[in-house]
Scaffold this motif. Structure first.
Motif, mmCIF file in Angstrom:
data_model
loop_
_atom_site.group_PDB
_atom_site.id
_atom_site.type_symbol
_atom_site.label_atom_id
_atom_site.label_comp_id
_atom_site.label_asym_id
_atom_site.label_seq_id
_atom_site.Cartn_x
_atom_site.Cartn_y
_atom_site.Cartn_z
ATOM 1 N N TYR A 47 0.515 15.052 -0.224
ATOM 2 C CA TYR A 47 0.538 13.604 0.002
ATOM 3 C C TYR A 47 0.684 13.282 1.491
ATOM 4 O O TYR A 47 -0.008 12.409 2.027
ATOM 5 C CB TYR A 47 1.693 12.982 -0.796
ATOM 6 N N LEU A 81 -2.758 10.873 2.064
ATOM 7 C CA LEU A 81 -2.445 9.442 1.992
ATOM 8 C C LEU A 81 -1.322 9.067 2.963
ATOM 9 O O LEU A 81 -1.391 8.032 3.642
ATOM 10 C CB LEU A 81 -2.056 9.067 0.557
ATOM 11 N N ALA A 116 -5.830 4.008 2.355
ATOM 12 C CA ALA A 116 -4.955 4.827 1.510
ATOM 13 C C ALA A 116 -4.777 4.209 0.130
ATOM 14 O O ALA A 116 -4.446 4.906 -0.837
ATOM 15 C CB ALA A 116 -3.598 4.992 2.190
ATOM 16 N N ASP A 117 -5.000 2.880 0.033
ATOM 17 C CA ASP A 117 -4.822 2.204 -1.260
ATOM 18 C C ASP A 117 -6.118 2.147 -2.054
ATOM 19 O O ASP A 117 -6.094 1.983 -3.280
ATOM 20 C CB ASP A 117 -4.319 0.780 -1.010
ATOM 21 N N TRP A 147 1.507 8.539 -6.192
ATOM 22 C CA TRP A 147 0.692 9.738 -6.325
ATOM 23 C C TRP A 147 1.524 11.019 -6.219
ATOM 24 O O TRP A 147 1.060 12.099 -6.638
ATOM 25 C CB TRP A 147 -0.389 9.784 -5.225
ATOM 26 N N SER A 183 0.812 4.082 -2.890
ATOM 27 C CA SER A 183 0.462 5.473 -2.571
ATOM 28 C C SER A 183 1.564 6.436 -2.982
ATOM 29 O O SER A 183 1.295 7.581 -3.353
ATOM 30 C CB SER A 183 0.172 5.611 -1.073
ATOM 31 N N CYS A 204 0.840 -1.208 0.000
ATOM 32 C CA CYS A 204 0.000 0.000 0.000
ATOM 33 C C CYS A 204 0.871 1.253 0.000
ATOM 34 O O CYS A 204 0.511 2.265 -0.625
ATOM 35 C CB CYS A 204 -0.919 -0.005 1.216
#
Length: 807
Positions: A128, A132, A177-178, A37, A34, A30
């Motif tokens: 970010y 996330l 978050a994923d 991004w 993330s 995950c």
């Protein structure tokens, strides 16, 4: 005192390590997903695979600036129906950054669907980290304490509950978050979302101790987890099919989490009033962690909503992890590598950080509103200088408050011993001495229980008790292994890690530690102490203080007992002196009586004989007959007084024999029946049991009753009541006889003189009756006393042994 053996790590089942490996793999995957991004163009909002817009982002994102409704669903892009989240993300990457794209959203609050223009933007590293990255960090920090607690304490129900809560909530945030990206773990995320309220409830029912409902119904927790799994399975089915179904699932989840938190909070509050001190201490730790964890996010949201201050709200979620860390520490604190001092300082610094951040953010928010930009910067500088100035004093106060809350405030060894020494030196009462010792120890060390056993012959009796720890034994003797060990070595301290027989006695006394009280190398008692309220072990300094106070207490107890013995000897000496004075007084009365009898009786007999002859010679109607009659009457009275005086000087030796008390009292009442009738006075006899008997001189005791009842009749006058109560006392070895009347009572200044010879308040009294009664009772080995309240009658109480005593 030697510390107990350090706890070794128990064997952890292999499946735990398998879970830890799988959890680590999920976190890594995950995290990698993330990280893709960062610096990536995106629409200005996140999407789930079912085109649902989650409440994840920041207020300066273009999507929120455009006014996307909360809990909305994307239905069209540039007028064309939206098919997938990947398609929307690819479109945002394909167009130049900042391009406005038309989106159509459907939501419960917007009907018909809302069409908005939203510019694309780039997800920078700060963005970010606030979104996330914040979810990932929060998830890992929640997962870590649950796993560590279970590894340290796999045998504790609370540790298993903490492991479940940490695992479900931690992996939920990680997979959440994923879910806005590849969504490889979307089924797991929805399943964990349905289970995590059950995990909170599980924690509430087992922390700080396992509740009775869980022990009585072992099926309850597994059934709740099974129900959560079923709801999670349903959520996975409806996720791609029903937008309304997902909305209801989220609302159900919010209500379930709120209910579980209420139960957890209620369990902690209830436990604080009902559970033992060690459990209360764990509750304190959790409470401080909870306040520290949730205060800053709550204040931040309030400042954002009310004051209008602008700062990232997602970052405020990080302090929440202090709560599970606090509970984790509370579960394993006795095994946490003796980190109490570090933890206390950490808690103090965390609270201090929250206070400073709250003051700073609140002050800046107010300055932004009321000041111009230039003055605002000067105000910010001044405000910062004020915080720096008050920081040292504030830190000291916060640290002192934390230490006090957890009962870790330190005592001053010298001052404590000095104060105790000065107090014990002035106390001459054993009860006061022992109470002061317990007050000093429990106050200085915050001990939840204390008891003192003092030597009484060959036994040790419980003398003083502080705190509530069941019912410790009131008496111990040499058959106790603990007493035998202390008598053999009066310097030995008994602890919980002693051998088995001693440990059993220690638990029976409700103590965690026993300190001997020795005087001249001889055990005079011992002091039992429970656990510290902080839950910490007794340190070497604590043991030194306890030894000192126990030894001082032993000396003070010996001094108090010696003083009491001396005081008792003085009282006995005074009583003996009073008896000697009384004997001398009676001897003087005897000599006086003999002299009076020798000097008065013969002339009095001559006067009486002459008067009798004169009465015989004079006719009945002679005027001198009345005078002669008066002479004979007065000489008779004088003879009676001389006889009474001689009788009082006699030894009054009783001749006891078995006597029925009821018959004796009724005989005295019968003898006074005419006097009672003339004055309309009721006599009530109350004897329980009716068969009560005693070895007494019945004639002498009846004379005492007659004297008391006759005086009562005279005091009442007319229309009243006399009651005679008789009861056995002292396990039947003595009897108490009370004669009470409804007369006017005895004046307070006269109550101490009623038994004195020649004292009387009646115009025709001689002052012999009660004095003779007192002498008769005392010759029987008994006591007689009088009490009265003016206007409420008098009470004469006689206590006599039921068996004859030697004079």
């Amino acid at each position: 005192m030697s510390q107990p053996p350090r706890r070794t790590l128990p064997a952890v089942p292999y499946r735990t390590w398998i879970f830890a490996g799988l959890a680590a793999l999920i976190v890594v995957v995950c995290t990698i997903n993330s990280l893709s991004w960062i610096n990536r163009p995106f629409p200005g909002f996140f999407l789930w695979g079912n085109l649902f817009v989650p409440t994840l982002g920041d207020t300066d994102w273009t999507g929120y600036e455009a006014g996307i409704p909360v809990a909305a669903r994307l239905v069209a892009v540039n007028g064309k129906p939206a098919t997938s989240a990947e398609e929307v993300y690819r479109l945002a990457e394909a167009v130049p950054l900042g391009t406005a794209i038309s989106y159509t959203f459907a939501s419960e609050t917007a009907a018909p669907p809302l069409v908005l223009l939203v510019r694309t933007m780039r997800l920078t590293l700060p963005e970010y980290l606030w979104t996330l990255g914040n979810y990932l960090a929060l998830g890992m920090l929640l997962l870590l304490p649950g796993l560590v607690v279970y590894i340290l304490r796999p045998d504790a129900p609370a540790a298993r509950a903490m492991f479940s809560a940490g695992a479900t909530w931690g992996l939920y945030f990680v997979t959440a978050a994923d879910i806005v990206g590849p969504a490889w773990f979307r089924p797991l995320c929805l399943l964990l979302q349905a289970i995590n309220p059950v995990a909170l409830l599980h924690l509430g029912l087992t922390f700080p101790v396992e509740r009775g409902v869980v022990r009585r119904h072992a099926w309850l927790i597994p059934v709740l987890y099974a129900l959560g799994c079923a709801i999670g399975a349903v959520a996975n089915v409806i996720f791609p099919r029903s937008f309304v179904g997902i909305l209801y699932f989220n609302r159900l989840h919010a209500l379930a989490v709120a209910g579980a938190l209420l139960i957890l909070t209620g369990s902690l509050v209830h436990g604080f009033f009902t559970l033992p001190m060690a459990a209360k201490q764990r509750i304190k730790i959790a409470a401080v962690g909870g306040c520290t964890a949730f205060l800053l996010p709550g204040i931040g949201v309030a400042l954002f909503s009310v004051v209008g201050a602008s700062f990232p709200l997602n970052l405020l979620a990080l302090p929440v992890v202090l709560f599970p860390f606090a509970i984790s520490y509370a579960i394993v604190k006795h095994d946490l590598f003796e980190a109490d001092a570090i933890v206390r300082r950490t808690v103090a610094w965390a609270i201090l950080t929250v206070l400073i951040a709250t003051i700073y953010l609140g002050g800046l928010g107010l300055l932004d509103i009321i000041a111009s930009p230039h003055r605002g910067r000067i105000g910010q500088l001044a405000f910062l200088l004020v915080i720096v100035a008050v920081f040292p004093r504030l830190r000291e106060r916060v640290q002192a408050g934390v230490d006090f809350l957890f009962a870790r405030d330190r005592y001053d060894y010298g001052q404590t011993v000095g104060n105790a020494s000065r107090a014990l030196a002035t106390l001459l009462d054993t009860d006061a001495v022992v109470d002061r010792i317990l007050q000093t120890i429990t106050g200085a060390m915050h001990v939840d229980f204390g008891a003192v056993w003092l030597r009484d012959g060959s036994r040790y009796r419980l003398h003083t008790l502080a705190g509530n720890r069941g019912t410790p034994p009131t008496e111990l003797n040499g058959s106790s292994a603990m007493v035998a060990a202390l008598e053999a070595d009066p310097e030995r301290i008994i602890t919980g890690d002693s051998e088995h027989p001693l440990k059993d006695d220690l638990e029976r006394c409700g103590s965690a530690l026993v300190i001997p009280m020795a005087f001249e190398s001889r055990l005079s008692g011992f002091l039992g102490l429970g656990e510290k309220q902080s839950g910490a072990w007794y340190s070497r300094e604590d043991i030194g203080l306890l030894r000192t106070l126990a030894n001082q207490g032993a000396v003070a107890v010996q001094n108090a007992r010696s003083y009491h013995a001396l005081q008792q000897a003085n009282e006995e000496l005074r009583a003996t002196q009073s008896r000697l004075i009384e004997a001398e007084r009676l001897a003087a009365i005897g000599e006086l009586s003999a002299a009076v009898a020798h000097g008065i009786r013969n002339p009095l007999a001559g006067i009486k004989a002459a008067a009798q002859l004169a009465r015989m010679d004079l006719p009945d109607d002679h005027p001198m007959q009345e005078s002669v009659h008066d002479i004979l009457s007065e000489t008779g009275k004088l003879e009676a007084r001389i006889k009474t005086l001689l009788d009082f000087a006699k030894p009054f030796e009783p001749h006891p024999s078995p006597t029925e008390i009821k018959a004796l009292v009724e005989s005295a009442v019968t003898s006074l029946r005419s006097q009672l009738s003339d004055h309309r006075v009721e006599a009530v006899v109350d004897i329980e049991p009716p068969s009560l008997s005693a070895e007494i001189d019945a004639a002498q005791i009846e004379e005492v009753l007659l004297a008391l009842m006759s005086n009562a009749i005279d005091a009442i006058g007319n229309d009243g009541k006399i009651t005679v109560h008789v009861r056995p006392i002292d396990s039947g070895n003595r009897l108490r006889l009370v004669v009470c009347d409804s007369g006017p009572g005895i004046a307070p200044e006269q109550i101490d003189r009623v038994f004195r010879l020649f004292f009387t308040t009646k115009s025709s009294g001689t002052g012999f009756g009660l004095a003779v009664a007192k002498k008769v009772v005392e010759r029987h080995g008994g006591t007689i006393g009088a009490t009265s309240q003016p206007g409420k009658g008098a009470y004469f109480t006689i206590e006599l042994p039921t068996h004859a005593v030697q004079p």
